[in-house]
Write a protein that holds these residues in place. Structure first.
Motif, PDB file in Angstrom:
ATOM      1  N   VAL A 143       0.862  -1.185   0.000  1.00  0.00           N
ATOM      2  CA  VAL A 143       0.000   0.000   0.000  1.00  0.00           C
ATOM      3  C   VAL A 143       0.891   1.225   0.000  1.00  0.00           C
ATOM      4  O   VAL A 143       1.659   1.446   0.930  1.00  0.00           O
ATOM      5  N   ARG A 144       0.779   2.024  -1.037  1.00  0.00           N
ATOM      6  CA  ARG A 144       1.675   3.168  -1.184  1.00  0.00           C
ATOM      7  C   ARG A 144       0.950   4.468  -0.860  1.00  0.00           C
ATOM      8  O   ARG A 144      -0.220   4.645  -1.215  1.00  0.00           O
ATOM      9  N   LEU A 145       1.696   5.357  -0.185  1.00  0.00           N
ATOM     10  CA  LEU A 145       1.199   6.687   0.148  1.00  0.00           C
ATOM     11  C   LEU A 145       2.245   7.705  -0.264  1.00  0.00           C
ATOM     12  O   LEU A 145       3.454   7.416  -0.254  1.00  0.00           O
ATOM     13  N   VAL A 188      -1.291   6.926   7.725  1.00  0.00           N
ATOM     14  CA  VAL A 188      -0.522   5.756   7.299  1.00  0.00           C
ATOM     15  C   VAL A 188      -0.937   4.527   8.111  1.00  0.00           C
ATOM     16  O   VAL A 188      -0.997   3.413   7.579  1.00  0.00           O
ATOM     17  N   ALA A 246      -4.205   3.259   6.727  1.00  0.00           N
ATOM     18  CA  ALA A 246      -3.981   2.541   5.466  1.00  0.00           C
ATOM     19  C   ALA A 246      -3.432   1.146   5.734  1.00  0.00           C
ATOM     20  O   ALA A 246      -3.772   0.182   5.034  1.00  0.00           O
ATOM     21  N   ALA A 247      -2.583   1.017   6.755  1.00  0.00           N
ATOM     22  CA  ALA A 247      -1.964  -0.264   7.055  1.00  0.00           C
ATOM     23  C   ALA A 247      -2.978  -1.273   7.586  1.00  0.00           C
ATOM     24  O   ALA A 247      -2.947  -2.453   7.205  1.00  0.00           O
ATOM     25  N   ARG A 281       3.488  -3.439   5.639  1.00  0.00           N
ATOM     26  CA  ARG A 281       2.209  -3.292   4.956  1.00  0.00           C
ATOM     27  C   ARG A 281       2.120  -2.059   4.063  1.00  0.00           C
ATOM     28  O   ARG A 281       1.298  -2.023   3.142  1.00  0.00           O
ATOM     29  N   VAL A 282       2.935  -1.043   4.345  1.00  0.00           N
ATOM     30  CA  VAL A 282       2.842   0.203   3.583  1.00  0.00           C
ATOM     31  C   VAL A 282       4.222   0.651   3.129  1.00  0.00           C
ATOM     32  O   VAL A 282       5.245   0.286   3.720  1.00  0.00           O
ATOM     33  N   THR A 283       4.231   1.455   2.084  1.00  0.00           N
ATOM     34  CA  THR A 283       5.412   2.214   1.671  1.00  0.00           C
ATOM     35  C   THR A 283       4.996   3.674   1.614  1.00  0.00           C
ATOM     36  O   THR A 283       4.102   4.045   0.846  1.00  0.00           O
ATOM     37  N   LEU A 284       5.620   4.466   2.456  1.00  0.00           N
ATOM     38  CA  LEU A 284       5.312   5.897   2.523  1.00  0.00           C
ATOM     39  C   LEU A 284       6.447   6.684   1.895  1.00  0.00           C
ATOM     40  O   LEU A 284       7.597   6.577   2.320  1.00  0.00           O
TER      41      LEU A 284
END
Length: 349
Positions: free
Chosen positions: A92-94, A311, A314-315, A132-135
């Motif tokens: 999941v990208r932000l 974030v 989103a995660a 879970r995320v890439t910020l």
């Protein structure tokens, strides 16, 4: 006389509102207060110059043992680097943007603190979140404007709509996805658009500053938010944007102690929140009010809370379990107060 918020300390509220269930198996989220406290004092000034941003980001990256990765998305018109800092490896990208307007600085120190809070500690929750995320954060989009304390970038050849002739362009009017990137005259906007196309972030949040506004109940607005309002943005993107707005409203009011209102923005497609909504991202504008200097840290902590809560939502997916219709209940921003410069002069008189 308006009621102005004091310099408060963010409470111990968790990042997930009580009404939003956490992802199965997710570790307990730390409090915003503990995350904020993890960043050392003096990490970055409230109104940093580009070289101070670079030093602070380098310090964060070193302390993170490589979990915060540094790069650039391009260069400004005066060839200053546009710093990119990334944390996490999840799908999941932000994308967060700070200081598109050079005289609106407080999102930048908030971003540096958030990078420290997410990338330096290595608890089970931090490892879970980063999996879970890439910020991505473009930290200080407008360094040329920052050194001049001006809204515009620096381009003496600037002219036409959304410019100050002989001064520069308003970067936040040149994210128009209907214009070929190579035809956009603003290098900072071109760089961000190219980053969007390279990564297709699910969420884009753009941090700005506004003047001062009084609400009918006598309280002063401390932050305003808005989602895409252009009719060119698809229904799904607008719905998700409104969910991000509701999440921010809930957390900023209950955890950060902010007085949050709805920003009265326009529908021009070159504004970032509109442009990235047209491209399909959940897109949000966050405007911090330009309160007196002694309340700068409160405003930085407000932006920090927004960054962390978004974030985290989103995660664990809690962003998408909010009711987007509640965005319509966010109160409209009230009438303007005298500008900060006038108030400061009156205080000094």
């Amino acid at each position: 006389m308006c009621a102005v918020v004091g310099a408060v300390v963010i409470g111990a509220g968790l990042l997930t509102p009580p009404s939003a269930s956490a992802a199965p198996g997710a570790p307990q989220a730390p409090s915003v207060a503990s995350l904020a406290a993890s960043a050392p004092a003096g990490l970055i000034p409230d109104r940093p110059m580009p070289e101070e941003v670079a030093r602070a980001l380098t310090r964060v990256a070193r302390a993170s043992d490589g979990r915060v990765r540094l790069g650039t998305v391009g260069s400004s018109n005066e060839q200053r680097p546009l710093p990119l800092a990334s944390v996490g490896t999840g799908g999941v990208r932000l994308l967060y943007l700070t200081q598109q307007h050079g005289d609106e600085p407080l999102g930048t120190p908030a971003a540096v603190r958030a990078l420290w809070a997410l990338g330096v500690p290595d608890s089970a929750w931090h490892r879970w979140l980063r999996s879970r995320v890439t910020l991505d954060i473009v930290v200080q989009v407008n360094p040329d404007g920052a050194v001049r304390n001006q809204r515009y970038n620096h381009d003496p050849s600037a002219g036409g709509e959304y410019s100050e002739p002989g001064v520069g362009y308003d970067i936040n009017r040149f994210h128009n996805p209907l214009t070929p990137i190579e035809d956009i005259p603003v290098p900072e906007a071109r760089a961000i658009l190219r980053r969007w196309h390279a990564t297709h972030p699910a969420i884009v949040v753009d941090y700005h500053m506004q003047g001062r506004y009084l609400q009918p109940d006598g309280r002063e607005t401390t932050a305003s938010i808005l989602w895409p309002t252009t009719t060119l943005a698809g229904e799904a993107a607008v719905t998700r944007s409104r969910q991000v707005a509701v999440r921010n409203f809930d957390v900023l009011t209950s955890v950060a102690g902010a007085n949050v209102t709805r920003y009265p923005g326009g529908d021009y497609e070159g504004i970032a929140r509109n442009g990235y909504g047209i491209l399909g991202s959940a897109s949000l504008l966050v405007e911090l009010s330009d309160l007196p200097p002694e309340q700068a840290d409160f405003q930085i902590r407000t932006a920090f809370t927004s960054m962390i809560a978004t974030v985290h939502g989103a995660a664990n997916g809690s962003l998408w379990r909010t009711d987007p219709a509640r965005a319509d209940t966010i109160p409209e921003r009230g009438p303007s107060l005298p500008d900060v410069t006038t108030l400061r002069r009156a205080d000094a008189a």
